[in-house]
Write an enzyme that holds these catalytic residues in place. Structure first.
Site, short mmCIF file in Angstrom:
data_model
loop_
_atom_site.label_atom_id
_atom_site.label_comp_id
_atom_site.label_asym_id
_atom_site.label_seq_id
_atom_site.Cartn_x
_atom_site.Cartn_y
_atom_site.Cartn_z
N VAL A 14 0.69 -1.11 0.04
CA VAL A 14 0.00 0.05 -0.16
C VAL A 14 0.85 1.23 0.22
O VAL A 14 0.54 2.26 -0.77
CB VAL A 14 -0.95 -0.12 1.20
CG1 VAL A 14 -1.72 1.33 1.19
CG2 VAL A 14 -1.87 -1.26 1.27
N LYS A 45 11.83 0.21 7.30
CA LYS A 45 13.14 -0.57 7.76
C LYS A 45 13.89 -1.33 6.58
O LYS A 45 15.08 -1.56 6.71
CB LYS A 45 12.52 -1.83 8.82
CG LYS A 45 12.73 -1.42 10.53
CD LYS A 45 12.40 -2.51 11.39
CE LYS A 45 11.15 -3.16 11.17
NZ LYS A 45 10.53 -4.00 11.88
N LYS A 105 -7.23 -0.92 9.64
CA LYS A 105 -8.54 -1.18 10.17
C LYS A 105 -8.53 -1.98 11.54
O LYS A 105 -9.30 -1.47 12.35
CB LYS A 105 -9.29 -2.14 9.19
CG LYS A 105 -8.79 -3.27 9.06
CD LYS A 105 -8.54 -4.12 7.70
CE LYS A 105 -8.04 -3.02 6.71
NZ LYS A 105 -7.05 -3.74 5.74
N GLU A 129 -10.20 6.70 5.39
CA GLU A 129 -11.02 5.93 4.27
C GLU A 129 -10.70 4.70 4.01
O GLU A 129 -11.32 3.87 3.47
CB GLU A 129 -11.05 6.99 3.06
CG GLU A 129 -11.75 6.65 1.89
CD GLU A 129 -13.22 6.45 1.99
OE1 GLU A 129 -13.92 7.44 2.22
OE2 GLU A 129 -13.74 5.29 2.13
N GLY A 134 -10.99 -0.73 1.06
CA GLY A 134 -9.82 -0.20 -0.03
C GLY A 134 -10.14 0.95 -0.73
O GLY A 134 -10.43 2.17 -0.25
N GLU A 190 -2.96 -14.56 3.10
CA GLU A 190 -1.76 -14.69 3.52
C GLU A 190 -1.25 -15.93 4.03
O GLU A 190 -2.43 -16.77 3.90
CB GLU A 190 -1.66 -13.89 5.01
CG GLU A 190 -2.55 -12.57 5.12
CD GLU A 190 -1.55 -11.42 4.96
OE1 GLU A 190 -0.25 -11.79 5.07
OE2 GLU A 190 -1.88 -10.30 4.50
N ASP A 201 -10.95 -9.58 9.80
CA ASP A 201 -11.07 -8.27 8.94
C ASP A 201 -12.24 -7.65 8.82
O ASP A 201 -12.49 -6.35 8.72
CB ASP A 201 -10.33 -8.93 7.56
CG ASP A 201 -10.02 -7.49 6.54
OD1 ASP A 201 -8.98 -6.78 6.68
OD2 ASP A 201 -10.89 -7.61 5.73
N LYS A 205 -14.06 -3.92 9.95
CA LYS A 205 -14.44 -3.13 8.91
C LYS A 205 -16.02 -2.81 9.17
O LYS A 205 -16.46 -1.51 9.10
CB LYS A 205 -14.33 -3.58 7.25
CG LYS A 205 -12.86 -3.64 6.91
CD LYS A 205 -12.66 -4.40 5.86
CE LYS A 205 -11.44 -4.55 5.30
NZ LYS A 205 -11.31 -5.70 4.21
#
Ligand code: HSE
Length: 426
Positions: A14, A45, A105, A129, A134, A190, A201, A205
């Site tokens: 992102v 990093k 989130k 937002e 997304g 993932e 998740d 949201k």
């Protein structure tokens, strides 16, 4: 021309998208927005990763203190994910008088009130937002485009990974594990898919979205959550043959009884506009008392779509001198006066494996009758040797009554197992 300096915390997928949009469209934003937005510094990093995105060595900060003490930075963009160190970094930025734009989130759903309190104290912007759905500008719609309405419901496909998995299970008859592996190969899921497939998740949201929709803080503890890891491909196929499509929905409803917020696998009618939202796409359906129905559709994740939401927040923050915060009581535990529905009402799909003998159906329907649950449809799906698979679709019933009835049905000696139990939204 107004100059706006930004810092980016995290240059992953992102952050990389944000950097790309801001650098490639600098002249465009000067022309269209009257703003000269520059990336003053980044905190990453992995220096190699930052350099590979075209960031100069001089732009990479050594630590968060260097970022928040930089007088050229007006807005800090947090795209690191997770709660720590993201929370400490965001608080440091706010305390230093920087506005913050975040896509986080989990951080927001868990610590919104603390962050907002600090932002208010310092009179800086706190924008989020990109935290929900997304690139789809749902938060701006709820805050700026729906004020005339009492929102009755918000329903959404707000997790792309699970939507991809369920789409593949429906289209190809794939089982859950195969569809999950495919989603992992494509980079949607993932290596540890828990946050997506178990509905965490989506819970973060819908807690944020329903708070805004209903003007009352909906904490994650107020959200009923169930994921998709237990879904059997047979239920998707049987549902399809009966006119239903399976989706993991985030659902928020507001009525006289109170606020009802949930995340669970849900059958919706094939004609429902959300049923055609497939693969990793997201969509949110709203019902307002003045406007009626609204639906937003788009990419809920990804570098440039999420970057689009973040950069729009940066521009909004830079162009509005007056910051606005949630109008409702936004403390850690929410407002005690807010009424939540403790026992929601739904229709149900129940699949049972039973002995194929005389009187079995009567015994099962007797249990539904005892629970005051009205049956809408019964279908025998398959039978082999002396076993049969029966699907029951109910009329609306209380969740508690349904759970009790399932317990009773499971204990019948004629019932081998309840194989599928899915809520229906029509
Ligand atoms: N992992 C999420 C999804 C995107 O699959 O939709 C970020 O919330």
């Amino acid at each position: 021309m107004k100059k706006v300096g930004v810092a980016i915390l995290g240059l992953g997928v992102v952050g990389g998208g944000v950097y790309e949009i801001l650098t490639e469209k600098r002249e465009y934003f000067k022309k269209t927005q009257g703003l000269d937005i520059t990336v003053e510094t980044v905190l990453e990093k992995n220096v190699e990763r930052a350099l590979s995105r075209g960031v100069s060595k001089a732009t990479i900060a050594a630590n968060i203190e260097e970022v928040v003490s930089n007088p050229n930075v007006d807005i800090v963009i947090e795209v690191m994910g997770g709660t720590e160190p993201a929370k400490s970094f965001v608080l440091k930025a706010l305390m230093s008088g920087k506005s913050v734009v975040t896509s986080n989130k989990e951080l927001f759903a868990k610590h919104w009130s603390e962050l907002e309190e600090e932002a208010k104290k310092m009179n800086v912007a706190l924008m989020f937002e990109a935290s929900c759905v997304g690139g789809v500008p749902i938060i701006r719609v709820l805050q700026d485009g729906m004020q005339a309405n009492r929102i009755k419901s918000i329903k959404g496909i707000i997790n792309g990974t699970t939507n991809y998995i369920l789409t593949k299970m429906a289209e190809n008859g794939a089982d859950y594990d195969t569809a999950l592996k495919e989603a992992q190969k494509l980079g949607y899921a993932e290596f540890d898919p828990t946050a997506d497939v178990e509905g965490f998740d989506a819970t973060y949201k819908i807690s944020i979205l329903s708070s805004l929709a209903f003007n009352s803080k909906v904490c994650i503890e107020n959200v009923y959550r169930e994921g998709i890891s237990g879904i059997d491909k047979d239920d998707i196929a049987y549902g399809k043959s009966m006119g239903y499509t399976l989706k993991l929905l985030g659902i928020g409803k507001q009525s006289e009884e109170g606020i009802d917020v949930r995340v669970h696998p849900t059958f919706i009618k094939n004609e429902d506009p959300l049923a055609s939202v497939s693969d990793s796409f997201n969509a949110v359906h709203l019902v307002g008392d003045s406007v009626g129905e609204i639906m937003l559709y788009g990419r809920g994740a990804g570098s440039l779509p999420t970057g689009s939401a973040i950069v729009s927040d940066v521009i909004f923050a830079a162009k509005h001198s007056e910051n606005y915060y949630t109008p409702f009581k936004n403390n850690v535990k929410g407002n005690k006066a807010t009424k939540f529905v403790s026992d929601f009402v739904s229709k149900y799909y129940v699949r049972m494996l039973v002995k194929d003998d005389a009187g079995v159906l009567a015994k099962i329907s007797g249990q539904f009758a005892k629970g005051d649950i009205s049956i809408k449809e019964v279908k025998q799906m398959s039978s082999e040797e002396n076993l049969a698979e029966i699907v029951v679709i109910t009329h609306p019933a209380l969740e508690s009554a349904m759970q009790k009835t399932i317990e009773k049905i499971v204990s019948l000696k004629e019932v081998v197992a309840v194989k599928g139990f899915i809520r229906i939204e029509e």
